[in-house]
Design a protein around this motif. Structure first.
Motif, PDB file in Angstrom:
ATOM      1  N   GLY A   1       0.802  -1.208   0.000  1.00  0.00           N
ATOM      2  CA  GLY A   1       0.000   0.000   0.000  1.00  0.00           C
ATOM      3  C   GLY A   1       0.837   1.260   0.000  1.00  0.00           C
ATOM      4  O   GLY A   1       0.312   2.361  -0.092  1.00  0.00           O
ATOM      5  N   ASP A   2       2.182   1.084   0.087  1.00  0.00           N
ATOM      6  CA  ASP A   2       3.063   2.236   0.143  1.00  0.00           C
ATOM      7  C   ASP A   2       4.391   1.882  -0.522  1.00  0.00           C
ATOM      8  O   ASP A   2       4.646   0.722  -0.874  1.00  0.00           O
ATOM      9  CB  ASP A   2       3.293   2.644   1.600  1.00  0.00           C
ATOM     10  N   ASN A   3       5.261   2.876  -0.673  1.00  0.00           N
ATOM     11  CA  ASN A   3       6.571   2.692  -1.297  1.00  0.00           C
ATOM     12  C   ASN A   3       7.369   1.612  -0.575  1.00  0.00           C
ATOM     13  O   ASN A   3       7.219   1.417   0.631  1.00  0.00           O
ATOM     14  CB  ASN A   3       7.360   4.003  -1.259  1.00  0.00           C
ATOM     15  N   GLU A   4       8.247   0.938  -1.329  1.00  0.00           N
ATOM     16  CA  GLU A   4       9.114  -0.089  -0.742  1.00  0.00           C
ATOM     17  C   GLU A   4      10.533   0.131  -1.270  1.00  0.00           C
ATOM     18  O   GLU A   4      10.770   0.029  -2.468  1.00  0.00           O
ATOM     19  CB  GLU A   4       8.616  -1.477  -1.112  1.00  0.00           C
ATOM     20  N   GLU A   5      11.456   0.415  -0.369  1.00  0.00           N
ATOM     21  CA  GLU A   5      12.827   0.726  -0.787  1.00  0.00           C
ATOM     22  C   GLU A   5      13.723  -0.495  -0.919  1.00  0.00           C
ATOM     23  O   GLU A   5      14.836  -0.404  -1.421  1.00  0.00           O
ATOM     24  CB  GLU A   5      13.464   1.725   0.181  1.00  0.00           C
ATOM     25  N   ASN A   6      13.245  -1.679  -0.486  1.00  0.00           N
ATOM     26  CA  ASN A   6      14.065  -2.882  -0.549  1.00  0.00           C
ATOM     27  C   ASN A   6      13.179  -4.108  -0.768  1.00  0.00           C
ATOM     28  O   ASN A   6      12.534  -4.579   0.160  1.00  0.00           O
ATOM     29  CB  ASN A   6      14.873  -3.028   0.745  1.00  0.00           C
ATOM     30  N   LEU A   7      13.193  -4.629  -1.990  1.00  0.00           N
ATOM     31  CA  LEU A   7      12.381  -5.802  -2.332  1.00  0.00           C
ATOM     32  C   LEU A   7      13.179  -7.101  -2.313  1.00  0.00           C
ATOM     33  O   LEU A   7      12.686  -8.127  -2.751  1.00  0.00           O
ATOM     34  CB  LEU A   7      11.770  -5.628  -3.731  1.00  0.00           C
ATOM     35  N   THR A   8      14.399  -7.085  -1.808  1.00  0.00           N
ATOM     36  CA  THR A   8      15.250  -8.272  -1.915  1.00  0.00           C
ATOM     37  C   THR A   8      14.703  -9.489  -1.186  1.00  0.00           C
ATOM     38  O   THR A   8      14.993 -10.614  -1.563  1.00  0.00           O
ATOM     39  CB  THR A   8      16.686  -7.991  -1.420  1.00  0.00           C
ATOM     40  N   ASN A   9      13.910  -9.306  -0.152  1.00  0.00           N
ATOM     41  CA  ASN A   9      13.358 -10.445   0.587  1.00  0.00           C
ATOM     42  C   ASN A   9      11.837 -10.474   0.532  1.00  0.00           C
ATOM     43  O   ASN A   9      11.187 -10.852   1.493  1.00  0.00           O
ATOM     44  CB  ASN A   9      13.828 -10.399   2.046  1.00  0.00           C
ATOM     45  N   THR A  10      11.292 -10.096  -0.601  1.00  0.00           N
ATOM     46  CA  THR A  10       9.843 -10.025  -0.735  1.00  0.00           C
ATOM     47  C   THR A  10       9.188 -11.382  -0.511  1.00  0.00           C
ATOM     48  O   THR A  10       8.190 -11.490   0.175  1.00  0.00           O
ATOM     49  CB  THR A  10       9.460  -9.486  -2.123  1.00  0.00           C
TER      50      THR A  10
END
Length: 170
Positions: free
Chosen positions: A96-105
């Motif tokens: 629902g908001d910005n995500e600065e780190n998707l490495t462990n999604t």
């Protein structure tokens, strides 16, 4: 949001109405037809949102054939949803908001296990970046866009890798 699924002829009154995602539709029978009353839905051939066959239904419509995609159904709601596999299959996560780190999604998955996505907002775009903290090459998904293949080659974003590592709404 609701959808009514039928096991045969609708005139027999054998419909079941759902208002949430269903990971195993076949526990309630083998459905062949759907009436999309409201909302955006994705139908999957297998249970738990898996299988090679996928059908996207983004408008109100009656008598939608689902005989080949009646294992599970997913209700798509506001924000952004990213999927581990192409064609909206596999593990998924809603943002629902910005995500600065998707490495462990996705737990237990390699970094950037993101292969498809849906912008659920009708007014905000999403910019994907190939580096952490909203840096690097980018690709913009428009409001309401459904992208079956979110890898960098298919999006034309170029760059040195096929990984999206951050995103923000604009």
């Amino acid at each position: 949001m609701s959808i009514t699924l039928y096991k045969g002829d609708k005139s027999q009154g054998n419909g079941v109405t759902y208002t949430t995602s269903q990971a195993n539709l076949q526990k309630d029978g083998i459905f062949t037809t759907a009436d999309v009353n409201a909302g955006n839905w994705i139908f999957y051939q297998g249970k738990n949102y898996h299988g090679p066959s996928v059908k996207k239904q983004r408008r109100v419509e009656s008598d939608v054939s689902i005989s080949n995609v009646n294992g599970s159904v997913f209700l798509v709601e506001g924000g952004l949803i990213l999927f581990k596999d192409t064609d909206f299959r596999g593990d998924r996560k809603w943002f629902g908001d910005n995500e600065e780190n998707l490495t462990n999604t996705f737990t237990g998955q390699p970094p950037s296990g993101i292969s498809s996505g849906i912008v659920l907002s009708n007014s905000r775009s999403v910019v994907l970046y190939d580096d952490l903290n909203f840096k690097g090459n980018s690709y913009t998904m428009k409001p309401g866009e459904w992208c079956e293949k979110l890898n960098r080659t298919d999006t034309g974003a170029g760059g040195k890798s096929d990984k999206w590592l951050s995103f923000k709404f604009i």
